[in-house]
Design a protein around this motif. Structure first.
Motif, mmCIF file in Angstrom:
data_model
loop_
_atom_site.group_PDB
_atom_site.id
_atom_site.type_symbol
_atom_site.label_atom_id
_atom_site.label_comp_id
_atom_site.label_asym_id
_atom_site.label_seq_id
_atom_site.Cartn_x
_atom_site.Cartn_y
_atom_site.Cartn_z
ATOM 1 N N CYS A 1 -3.551 -3.303 7.194
ATOM 2 C CA CYS A 1 -4.116 -3.533 5.863
ATOM 3 C C CYS A 1 -4.440 -2.229 5.157
ATOM 4 N N VAL A 2 -4.891 -1.235 5.902
ATOM 5 C CA VAL A 2 -5.324 0.030 5.281
ATOM 6 C C VAL A 2 -4.175 0.734 4.555
ATOM 7 N N PRO A 3 -3.053 1.058 5.219
ATOM 8 C CA PRO A 3 -1.970 1.733 4.489
ATOM 9 C C PRO A 3 -1.326 0.859 3.423
ATOM 10 N N LEU A 4 -1.233 -0.450 3.686
ATOM 11 C CA LEU A 4 -0.648 -1.336 2.675
ATOM 12 C C LEU A 4 -1.501 -1.349 1.407
ATOM 13 N N SER A 5 -2.830 -1.365 1.568
ATOM 14 C CA SER A 5 -3.727 -1.374 0.416
ATOM 15 C C SER A 5 -3.639 -0.062 -0.357
ATOM 16 N N LEU A 6 -3.696 1.064 0.367
ATOM 17 C CA LEU A 6 -3.678 2.375 -0.282
ATOM 18 C C LEU A 6 -2.323 2.684 -0.913
ATOM 19 N N ALA A 7 -1.262 2.033 -0.408
ATOM 20 C CA ALA A 7 0.060 2.214 -1.016
ATOM 21 C C ALA A 7 0.108 1.648 -2.432
ATOM 22 N N CYS A 8 -0.853 0.782 -2.766
ATOM 23 C CA CYS A 8 -0.936 0.218 -4.112
ATOM 24 C C CYS A 8 -1.725 1.122 -5.060
ATOM 25 N N GLY A 9 -2.157 2.273 -4.563
ATOM 26 C CA GLY A 9 -2.957 3.191 -5.354
ATOM 27 C C GLY A 9 -4.311 3.370 -4.689
ATOM 28 N N VAL A 10 -4.853 4.583 -4.784
ATOM 29 C CA VAL A 10 -6.113 4.867 -4.103
ATOM 30 C C VAL A 10 -7.247 3.992 -4.640
ATOM 31 N N ARG A 11 -7.352 3.865 -5.968
ATOM 32 C CA ARG A 11 -8.430 3.053 -6.539
ATOM 33 C C ARG A 11 -8.269 1.588 -6.158
ATOM 34 N N ALA A 12 -7.054 1.076 -6.327
ATOM 35 C CA ALA A 12 -6.800 -0.330 -5.993
ATOM 36 C C ALA A 12 -7.040 -0.577 -4.508
ATOM 37 N N GLY A 13 -6.511 0.309 -3.661
ATOM 38 C CA GLY A 13 -6.659 0.131 -2.231
ATOM 39 C C GLY A 13 -8.102 0.205 -1.774
ATOM 40 N N THR A 14 -8.863 1.117 -2.374
ATOM 41 C CA THR A 14 -10.270 1.251 -2.008
ATOM 42 C C THR A 14 -11.045 -0.009 -2.353
ATOM 43 N N VAL A 15 -10.761 -0.573 -3.518
ATOM 44 C CA VAL A 15 -11.442 -1.810 -3.928
ATOM 45 C C VAL A 15 -11.111 -2.943 -2.967
ATOM 46 N N HIS A 16 -9.830 -3.073 -2.629
ATOM 47 C CA HIS A 16 -9.446 -4.154 -1.713
ATOM 48 C C HIS A 16 -10.066 -3.972 -0.338
ATOM 49 N N LEU A 17 -10.057 -2.747 0.159
ATOM 50 C CA LEU A 17 -10.634 -2.492 1.475
ATOM 51 C C LEU A 17 -12.140 -2.714 1.483
ATOM 52 N N ALA A 18 -12.791 -2.503 0.339
ATOM 53 C CA ALA A 18 -14.225 -2.812 0.240
ATOM 54 C C ALA A 18 -14.449 -4.308 0.420
ATOM 55 N N GLY A 19 -13.567 -5.117 -0.163
ATOM 56 C CA GLY A 19 -13.667 -6.562 0.006
ATOM 57 C C GLY A 19 -13.423 -6.990 1.438
ATOM 58 N N VAL A 20 -12.444 -6.374 2.087
ATOM 59 C CA VAL A 20 -12.155 -6.688 3.490
ATOM 60 C C VAL A 20 -13.331 -6.265 4.371
ATOM 61 N N ALA A 21 -13.915 -5.092 4.086
ATOM 62 C CA ALA A 21 -15.073 -4.624 4.856
ATOM 63 C C ALA A 21 -16.249 -5.580 4.708
ATOM 64 N N ALA A 22 -16.441 -6.107 3.494
ATOM 65 C CA ALA A 22 -17.529 -7.072 3.271
ATOM 66 C C ALA A 22 -17.303 -8.329 4.109
ATOM 67 N N ALA A 23 -16.055 -8.778 4.193
ATOM 68 C CA ALA A 23 -15.749 -9.975 4.985
ATOM 69 C C ALA A 23 -15.982 -9.719 6.472
ATOM 70 N N TRP A 24 -15.634 -8.534 6.957
ATOM 71 C CA TRP A 24 -15.907 -8.202 8.360
ATOM 72 C C TRP A 24 -17.411 -8.149 8.601
ATOM 73 N N ALA A 25 -18.169 -7.635 7.622
ATOM 74 C CA ALA A 25 -19.632 -7.609 7.755
ATOM 75 C C ALA A 25 -20.184 -9.027 7.852
#
Length: 289
Positions: free
Chosen positions: A110-134
């Motif tokens: 998920c990490v490289p796939l998200s960041l491949a969409c752009g650093v800002r976009a990937g960071t936002v998506h990974l924040a959502g995934v991190a919230a779900a893991w929390a």
């Protein structure tokens, strides 16, 4: 008659097939499919390029798989204690350690796939995934259990929008409606398990209302999301917005009244309202361009 080598090969094949089926059942397939499909539709309606759209959808799929597997792996002991035979780890179809491995592999993808969409976009998506893991690891049993759902659903349209040329943020009403849909999804997801969860000491936000209170509360964030989607954009709501809002209010009110005697009616009404919200989110989501 087969040779011992053939028997061993057949056993290994059956073992791998069994693990694959177990993993498929452990990922919470329904939410994975629904969220990934909703993202794919938003990608198409937003005007993303084909290549970027595939990356965006793949990133969301990987993230959702990691979330589902983490949930089942972490809850394995609780599910065994509760006798949840709908869970593959309880029935022995898959070992917990294999589910953990799958969760971490999906997260790593998920990490490289998200960041491949752009650093800002990937960071936002990974924040959502991190919230779900929390949520899976800690917040599920607290009064803040609704927050990861709100954050996760709000980041999806943001992820799609930030992947467009110019990296625009979506309108406030799209993000707000996504968050409200997440809160409604949390209530609907937890509602059937509230009695068994309470017996095991799990007291998330919906549990504190009890089954009846949570059922009555379920349509509120969903209807509010409809109102935000219908009235949020500048100008009049238009025919589709007004129709969706009227339908959502009517269905929710009917479900609330009839749900006092038939619990499934209230839940079914909430599902209909959620479907209306998703349709409006997709239609209105073209505003992220």
């Amino acid at each position: 008659m087969g040779t011992p080598e053939h028997a061993a090969a057949d056993g290994a094949t059956a073992s791998w097939a069994g693990r694959a089926v177990g993993l498929a059942g452990s990922c919470h397939p329904a939410p994975v499919v629904v969220v990934t499909a909703m993202t794919a539709v938003m990608v198409v309606t937003s005007g993303q390029s084909t290549a970027r759209g595939v990356l965006t959808t793949a990133a969301v799929l990987a993230g959702q798989l990691s979330i589902g597997w983490c949930n089942d792996a972490f809850d394995a002991r609780r599910d065994i204690a509760a006798g949840r035979h709908d869970k593959p780890v309880v029935d022995g179809a898959i070992e917990v350690r294999h589910v953990w491995v799958a969760a971490y592999v999906a997260l790593a993808l998920c990490v490289p796939l998200s960041l491949a969409c752009g650093v800002r976009a990937g960071t936002v998506h990974l924040a959502g995934v991190a919230a779900a893991w929390a949520y899976d690891l800690r917040l599920k049993a607290t009064a803040w259990s609704w927050v990861p759902y709100a954050v996760g659903f709000a980041t999806l349209p943001s992820f799609v929008a930030l992947g467009l040329p110019g990296q625009p943020w979506p309108p406030w009403w799209v993000v707000t409606a996504g968050a409200l849909l997440g809160v409604g999804a949390h209530l609907g997801d937890v509602l059937p398990d509230i009695p068994s969860d309470l017996a095991l000491g799990v007291r998330g936000w919906p549990h504190r209302f009890g089954p009846d209170g949570a059922r009555l509360l379920l349509p509120v964030p969903l209807v509010t999301a409809t109102a935000v989607l219908a009235l949020g954009p500048a100008g009049p709501p238009g025919r589709w917005g007004a129709t969706a809002l009227a339908l959502a209010v009517l269905v929710a009110a009917t479900g609330t009244v009839m749900g006092r005697r038939r619990e499934r009616t209230a839940f079914g009404a909430a599902v209909v309202v959620a479907a209306v919200d998703v349709a409006l989110l997709v239609l209105r989501g073209t505003g992220v361009r």
